[in-house]
Write an enzyme that holds these catalytic residues in place. Structure first.
Site, PDB file in Angstrom:
ATOM      1  N   ASN A   5      34.593  35.844  44.467  1.00  0.00           N
ATOM      2  CA  ASN A   5      35.062  36.912  43.461  1.00  0.00           C
ATOM      3  C   ASN A   5      34.186  36.858  42.329  1.00  0.00           C
ATOM      4  O   ASN A   5      34.712  35.938  41.441  1.00  0.00           O
ATOM      5  CB  ASN A   5      36.554  36.821  43.238  1.00  0.00           C
ATOM      6  CG  ASN A   5      37.042  38.037  42.295  1.00  0.00           C
ATOM      7  OD1 ASN A   5      36.296  38.796  41.810  1.00  0.00           O
ATOM      8  ND2 ASN A   5      38.171  37.784  41.971  1.00  0.00           N
ATOM      9  N   LYS A   7      33.803  38.728  40.096  1.00  0.00           N
ATOM     10  CA  LYS A   7      34.563  39.409  38.645  1.00  0.00           C
ATOM     11  C   LYS A   7      33.557  40.329  38.053  1.00  0.00           C
ATOM     12  O   LYS A   7      32.659  40.893  38.743  1.00  0.00           O
ATOM     13  CB  LYS A   7      35.405  38.415  37.973  1.00  0.00           C
ATOM     14  CG  LYS A   7      36.285  37.506  38.992  1.00  0.00           C
ATOM     15  CD  LYS A   7      37.041  36.902  38.006  1.00  0.00           C
ATOM     16  CE  LYS A   7      38.027  35.818  38.699  1.00  0.00           C
ATOM     17  NZ  LYS A   7      39.162  35.100  38.346  1.00  0.00           N
ATOM     18  N   HIS A  94      44.847  41.422  42.942  1.00  0.00           N
ATOM     19  CA  HIS A  94      44.386  40.340  41.968  1.00  0.00           C
ATOM     20  C   HIS A  94      45.273  40.355  40.683  1.00  0.00           C
ATOM     21  O   HIS A  94      45.520  41.427  40.240  1.00  0.00           O
ATOM     22  CB  HIS A  94      42.764  40.305  41.676  1.00  0.00           C
ATOM     23  CG  HIS A  94      42.416  38.950  41.371  1.00  0.00           C
ATOM     24  ND1 HIS A  94      42.768  38.757  39.710  1.00  0.00           N
ATOM     25  CD2 HIS A  94      41.716  38.121  41.702  1.00  0.00           C
ATOM     26  CE1 HIS A  94      42.144  37.405  39.679  1.00  0.00           C
ATOM     27  NE2 HIS A  94      41.714  37.044  40.869  1.00  0.00           N
ATOM     28  N   GLU A  96      44.399  39.547  37.868  1.00  0.00           N
ATOM     29  CA  GLU A  96      43.805  40.353  36.607  1.00  0.00           C
ATOM     30  C   GLU A  96      43.759  41.880  36.809  1.00  0.00           C
ATOM     31  O   GLU A  96      44.229  42.604  35.731  1.00  0.00           O
ATOM     32  CB  GLU A  96      42.208  40.068  36.685  1.00  0.00           C
ATOM     33  CG  GLU A  96      42.084  38.564  36.016  1.00  0.00           C
ATOM     34  CD  GLU A  96      40.997  37.791  36.671  1.00  0.00           C
ATOM     35  OE1 GLU A  96      39.992  38.527  37.278  1.00  0.00           O
ATOM     36  OE2 GLU A  96      40.894  36.545  36.418  1.00  0.00           O
ATOM     37  N   GLU A 166      47.136  32.775  44.967  1.00  0.00           N
ATOM     38  CA  GLU A 166      46.489  32.600  43.688  1.00  0.00           C
ATOM     39  C   GLU A 166      47.570  32.151  42.511  1.00  0.00           C
ATOM     40  O   GLU A 166      48.153  33.261  41.806  1.00  0.00           O
ATOM     41  CB  GLU A 166      45.508  33.611  43.168  1.00  0.00           C
ATOM     42  CG  GLU A 166      44.342  33.865  44.210  1.00  0.00           C
ATOM     43  CD  GLU A 166      43.125  34.344  43.720  1.00  0.00           C
ATOM     44  OE1 GLU A 166      41.978  33.833  43.919  1.00  0.00           O
ATOM     45  OE2 GLU A 166      43.422  35.371  43.026  1.00  0.00           O
ATOM     46  N   GLY A 172      40.883  30.483  36.752  1.00  0.00           N
ATOM     47  CA  GLY A 172      40.186  30.243  35.583  1.00  0.00           C
ATOM     48  C   GLY A 172      40.571  29.378  34.551  1.00  0.00           C
ATOM     49  O   GLY A 172      40.075  29.224  33.448  1.00  0.00           O
ATOM     50  N   SER A 212      40.870  27.893  40.500  1.00  0.00           N
ATOM     51  CA  SER A 212      40.292  26.636  40.043  1.00  0.00           C
ATOM     52  C   SER A 212      39.937  25.741  41.133  1.00  0.00           C
ATOM     53  O   SER A 212      39.727  24.564  41.047  1.00  0.00           O
ATOM     54  CB  SER A 212      40.963  25.946  38.673  1.00  0.00           C
ATOM     55  OG  SER A 212      41.208  26.652  37.532  1.00  0.00           O
TER      56      SER A 212
END
Ligand code: PGA
Length: 249
Positions: A5, A7, A94, A96, A166, A172, A212
């Site tokens: 991904n 992003k 996701h 985000e 996730e 991240g 991560s």
């Protein structure tokens, strides 16, 4: 499956270079049975898919799609647009998108339905925040995300879904879920699938870990019985790291 991904990163030329590096290293690989999916920003889908389509087992995916077929939705991308750029997958749900773009389970269920109806395969993300885990609500939360986002699907539709667990606190942050935490949640997700769908659907559904994941920790995560691969963010932006993760599977 291992999916990258990207992003909102890279220029067009950097995206092409990265896709070419990955494609050239996978060319002679015999691991075509493991789908590898590159998910660049929408504007680069065509450029990246023209590279991935040359390699067996390598695919392009989008990071989002709209729930309607077409129309006055400024700034959005439709399933048909994604497909016309040569992509075959889309990431939906996701964290985000959920956090910054206010996508809830009901909206996501519509996006999933739209993507599948038009022939796009879906990588559906779920996962809890740190406060949700600390208050031991993580199983309930993931269950709700899947129930509301996915479990309206028929058996046939469900077989086109890849699930990515996730944990938001791992994305991240450099803090990875332990292999035990990942396995526990993945086994739980598979047990939910088994309650609703045929055993074959539950057994064949790929459940990816994301958060991560890097070349150092990928192997021990992927060795877990119910961890079938990874959805990789930061480490997918470096060909060496992404390839090392692929080879950990
Ligand atoms: P990360 O992101 O690997 O950078 O933690 C994973 C993701 O957001 O899919």
């Amino acid at each position: 499956m291992v999916a990258g991904n990207w992003k909102m990163n890279l220029t067009l030329q950097e995206a092409i270079d990265l896709a070419e590096q990955i494609a050239s290293r996978l060319k002679d690989s015999t691991e075509a049975s493991t789908p590898i999916v590159l998910c660049p920003p929408a504007g680069y889908l065509q450029a990246v898919s023209s590279i991935t389509k040359e390699i067996r087992g390598l695919y392009t995916g989008a990071q989002n799609c709209h729930q309607e077929v077409s129309g006055a939705y400024t700034g959005e991308i439709s399933v048909a647009m994604i497909q016309s750029c040569g992509a075959e997958y889309v990431i939906l749900g996701h964290s985000e998108r959920r956090a910054y773009f206010h996508e809830d389970n009901i909206l996501l269920s519509k996006k999933v339905k739209r993507a599948l109806a038009q022939g796009l395969k879906v990588i559906f993300c779920c996962g809890e925040t740190l406060p949700e885990r600390e208050s031991e609500k993580h199983f309930d939360l993931v269950k709700q995300q899947l129930q509301e986002g996915l479990f309206h699907l028929s058996e046939e539709e469900m077989s086109l879904i890849t699930i990515a667990y996730e944990p938001v606190w791992a994305i991240g942050t450099g803090v990875t879920a332990t292999k035990e935490q990942a396995q526990e949640m993945h086994a739980f997700i598979r047990s939910l699938l088994r309650e609703i769908y045929a055993n074959s659907v539950a057994d064949n559904c790929s459940i990816l870990y994301g958060g991560s994941c890097n070349p150092k920790n990928a192997k021990e995560l992927f060795e877990q019985e119910d961890v079938d691969g990874g959805l990789i963010g930061g480490a997918s932006l470096k060909a060496e790291d992404f390839l090392a993760i692929i080879h950990s599977l």
